[in-house]
Design a protein around this motif. Structure first.
Motif, PDB file in Angstrom:
ATOM      1  N   VAL A   1      16.579   0.482 114.375  1.00  0.00           N
ATOM      2  CA  VAL A   1      16.203   0.730 115.691  1.00  0.00           C
ATOM      3  C   VAL A   1      15.243   1.918 115.836  1.00  0.00           C
ATOM      4  O   VAL A   1      14.312   1.707 116.526  1.00  0.00           O
ATOM      5  CB  VAL A   1      17.790   0.825 116.606  1.00  0.00           C
TER       6      VAL A   1
ATOM      7  N   ARG B   1      24.431  -2.277 115.565  1.00  0.00           N
ATOM      8  CA  ARG B   1      23.043  -2.252 115.141  1.00  0.00           C
ATOM      9  C   ARG B   1      22.613  -1.102 114.398  1.00  0.00           C
ATOM     10  O   ARG B   1      23.410  -0.216 114.596  1.00  0.00           O
ATOM     11  CB  ARG B   1      21.922  -2.384 116.277  1.00  0.00           C
ATOM     12  N   ASP B   2      22.052  -1.435 113.241  1.00  0.00           N
ATOM     13  CA  ASP B   2      21.688  -0.235 112.460  1.00  0.00           C
ATOM     14  C   ASP B   2      20.834   0.734 113.018  1.00  0.00           C
ATOM     15  O   ASP B   2      19.586   0.483 113.508  1.00  0.00           O
ATOM     16  CB  ASP B   2      20.982  -0.879 111.338  1.00  0.00           C
TER      17      ASP B   2
ATOM     18  N   CYS C   1      17.651  -6.620 110.734  1.00  0.00           N
ATOM     19  CA  CYS C   1      18.845  -6.075 110.176  1.00  0.00           C
ATOM     20  C   CYS C   1      19.348  -7.280 109.264  1.00  0.00           C
ATOM     21  O   CYS C   1      19.896  -7.008 108.284  1.00  0.00           O
ATOM     22  CB  CYS C   1      19.868  -5.921 111.354  1.00  0.00           C
TER      23      CYS C   1
ATOM     24  N   VAL D   1      15.363  -6.560 116.450  1.00  0.00           N
ATOM     25  CA  VAL D   1      16.058  -5.670 115.462  1.00  0.00           C
ATOM     26  C   VAL D   1      17.131  -6.331 114.646  1.00  0.00           C
ATOM     27  O   VAL D   1      17.070  -6.425 113.770  1.00  0.00           O
ATOM     28  CB  VAL D   1      16.743  -4.433 116.387  1.00  0.00           C
ATOM     29  N   ASP D   2      17.577  -7.302 115.525  1.00  0.00           N
ATOM     30  CA  ASP D   2      18.774  -8.242 114.985  1.00  0.00           C
ATOM     31  C   ASP D   2      18.093  -9.039 113.825  1.00  0.00           C
ATOM     32  O   ASP D   2      18.521  -9.073 112.712  1.00  0.00           O
ATOM     33  CB  ASP D   2      19.136  -9.101 115.804  1.00  0.00           C
TER      34      ASP D   2
ATOM     35  N   GLY E   1      15.809  -5.765 121.046  1.00  0.00           N
ATOM     36  CA  GLY E   1      16.886  -6.067 120.353  1.00  0.00           C
ATOM     37  C   GLY E   1      17.138  -7.606 119.528  1.00  0.00           C
ATOM     38  O   GLY E   1      17.595  -7.294 118.341  1.00  0.00           O
TER      39      GLY E   1
ATOM     40  N   ASP F   1      24.469  -3.630 121.898  1.00  0.00           N
ATOM     41  CA  ASP F   1      25.245  -4.253 120.308  1.00  0.00           C
ATOM     42  C   ASP F   1      25.422  -3.095 119.569  1.00  0.00           C
ATOM     43  O   ASP F   1      24.521  -2.552 118.830  1.00  0.00           O
ATOM     44  CB  ASP F   1      24.352  -5.294 119.691  1.00  0.00           C
TER      45      ASP F   1
END
Length: 544
Positions: free
Chosen positions: A405, A400-401, A442, A438-439, A435, A397
């Motif tokens: 990450v 993503r920041d 975010c 992370v999402d 991931g 993705d």
């Protein structure tokens, strides 16, 4: 030197993932700093290195015997290794190819013809009485390696240094003597005899143990990256000989008497041994004593070097051409004629095209693609599997920041993998789970503390639920209810009047916002918690 030490201290203190990797080196730098401070001003140290790197091959340089580490004693010995009469050496093509690959990675000129020589020894663990090496016409020459120091308080501007490579030569290793004090005898293990080595010789370009250690660390990374060597110094896959001399500042380089420190087998040891020798040389010279031109060993336990023998001269080795091996010829696409079979020759262009990217190339690529700092890239390369893991998460993705990450990977996930002593790509937190975490971060649906709780479940409880299901079932969603956070804040103020009083006197950091996060099991929005604390403290101070 204190500036150099500061660079490493800042480097290790900011990145948890590399702490275990650099901790030993940092201790060495502290020790080196103390030694150098004891030495008087006006002196400088001059250091050159010889690194013996064991080539990653399944058989030895000139025989078909195996190369497995820690195999049973004398279980990997051919007739040639044991020096039985009538045996002849046959060059291992794979070893020569790795030598060429290493030369290319170090920016060397590859000699199109190199030759083998006999270097005569009288050691019990070298049955043939000589070592086959490349004294006169080595495989590669005149290279250069960049490496980095990170300046304290200036993390975005690391100092780039470089060290020149004099040459790279192929040679065979000797065996190992084993002492049996109970039987009062010496035994010989020939498993290592004939192992394929690359001797990488530098120019005297280092001015401290710290610089030499940083260079060895970079060289280790290069060799492991291209698959030339395992780099495991504890297993003898890399051994460092350091030649040390001291000069008065302003004198021509290398005018001092040189002392060789043999077979240092750790990054920490490289820094400590060199700095010890620097201090010892200064102490002797300032007493009016002479420095012996000798070979010394490093005692890691007592942090000192010990005299082994007088330094051999070139004529002591009685070099002669190896009569049983023809010259090693290297070709390229232009010089490879049609009457030569590609399977029977070594093609430098073919090796170059199949090589993995060097660490420097990977650092530059990460900087260009993700905008990471040089130090971030360095940390990523020194932790096994981390670069591939990071790029896979970002490729899954691209929106993503990167900052989130990176922080989640290095501040949380790698703390778990380091504790369990596994690489990141072998952890129970795979790319999908990472991931998904992370999402959620975010989108500000969970906090970093909850992310740590998630990883804890995967590592310690063998939990295999999807991330979002786990968060929902454990009720770990972020708390953004200001009223609820204010209730916690008021309770804390009532329970800790002393902290409130100190705040009134001007001590701004009372820690209530952190306590609120703790009381909510990490669920409270930390930014909102700090805001609520400041507002309530402001009302209290104004009211009083």
């Amino acid at each position: 030197m204190s500036h150099t030490l500061g660079r490493y201290r800042r480097f290790t203190s900011n990145f948890q993932c590399s702490y275990s990797v650099y901790r030993a080196l940092t201790r060495a730098l502290h020790h080196g700093q103390r030694l150098s401070q004891n030495a008087r001003a006006g002196w400088e140290t001059v250091v050159g290195l010889e690194i013996h790197a064991q080539i990653a091959s399944h058989s030895k340089l000139f025989s078909g015997a195996g190369t497995q580490f820690a195999a049973p004693v004398n279980n990997q010995v051919s007739f040639l290794d044991a020096a039985l009469p009538g045996t002849l050496p046959v060059l291992n093509r794979r070893c020569a190819e790795i030598g060429v690959m290493t030369g290319l990675a170090l920016g060397c000129h590859i000699n199109r013809e190199s030759r083998f020589d006999r270097k005569h020894y009288f050691y019990a663990d070298l049955p043939q009485g000589y070592q086959i090496t490349q004294q006169r016409q080595p495989l590669a020459e005149k290279g250069e390696i960049p490496y980095y120091f990170f300046v304290a308080n200036d993390m975005k501007s690391p100092t780039k240094l470089s060290a020149r490579i004099h040459h790279i030569q192929l040679e065979q290793d000797s065996g190992k003597s084993l002492q049996d004090p109970e039987q009062n005898m010496s035994l010989i293990d020939l498993n290592r005899a004939g192992m394929a080595l690359m001797e990488i010789v530098t120019e005297p370009d280092f001015r401290s143990g710290e610089e030499a250690a940083a260079f060895v660390k970079e060289l280790q990374l290069i060799l492991t990256t291209i698959g030339a060597c395992s780099g495991v110094m504890a297993e003898g896959a890399m051994r460092v000989d350091a030649t040390v001399s001291v000069n008065k500042v302003g004198e021509p380089i290398s005018t001092g008497v040189r002392v060789e420190i043999k077979n240092v087998n750790s990054i920490r040891g490289v820094a400590k041994a060199i700095e010890y020798e620097f201090s010892r040389h200064i102490s002797l010279l300032e007493k009016g004593e002479k420095i012996a031109n000798e070979t010394r060993a490093f005692d890691a336990e007592n942090v000192e070097t010990i005299s082994m023998r007088d330094k051999e001269k070139v004529h002591d080795y009685r070099f002669m051409p190896e009569p049983n091996l023809p010259p090693l010829r290297i070709y390229d696409n232009q010089t490879l004629s049609s009457d030569l079979s590609p399977d029977q020759v070594i093609n430098v262009d073919e090796i170059r095209s199949s090589m993995a990217a060097t660490p420097e190339e990977r650092r530059l690529a990460l900087q260009a693609k993700y905008g990471l700092s040089l130090e971030h890239c360095q940390v990523m390369l020194t932790s096994e599997g981390t670069e591939d893991f990071f790029t896979a998460v970002m490729n899954a993705d691209t929106t993503r920041d990167i900052a989130i990450v990176y922080q989640l990977l290095f501040s949380i996930l790698l703390s778990f993998t380091n504790e369990h002593k596994i690489p990141v790509d072998k952890s129970p937190v795979d790319i999908v789970k990472f991931g998904d975490t992370v999402d959620l971060l975010c989108s500000k649906r969970i906090t970093y503390q909850v992310a740590r709780n998630i990883f804890h479940q995967y590592f310690e409880a063998a939990d295999n639920r999807p991330v979002e299901q786990m968060v929902d079932e454990e009720d770990w969603w972020i708390i953004t209810d200001k009223t609820l956070i204010e209730e916690h804040c008021k309770k804390l103020m009532a329970e800790s009047p002393k902290k409130v009083k100190n705040h009134k006197k001007g001590y701004r950091e009372c820690g209530f916002h952190k306590a609120i996060v703790v009381r909510t099991q990490g669920r409270a929005d930390p930014v909102l918690a700090r805001q609520v604390v400041e507002e309530n403290m402001g009302k209290f101070v104004k009211k009083k």
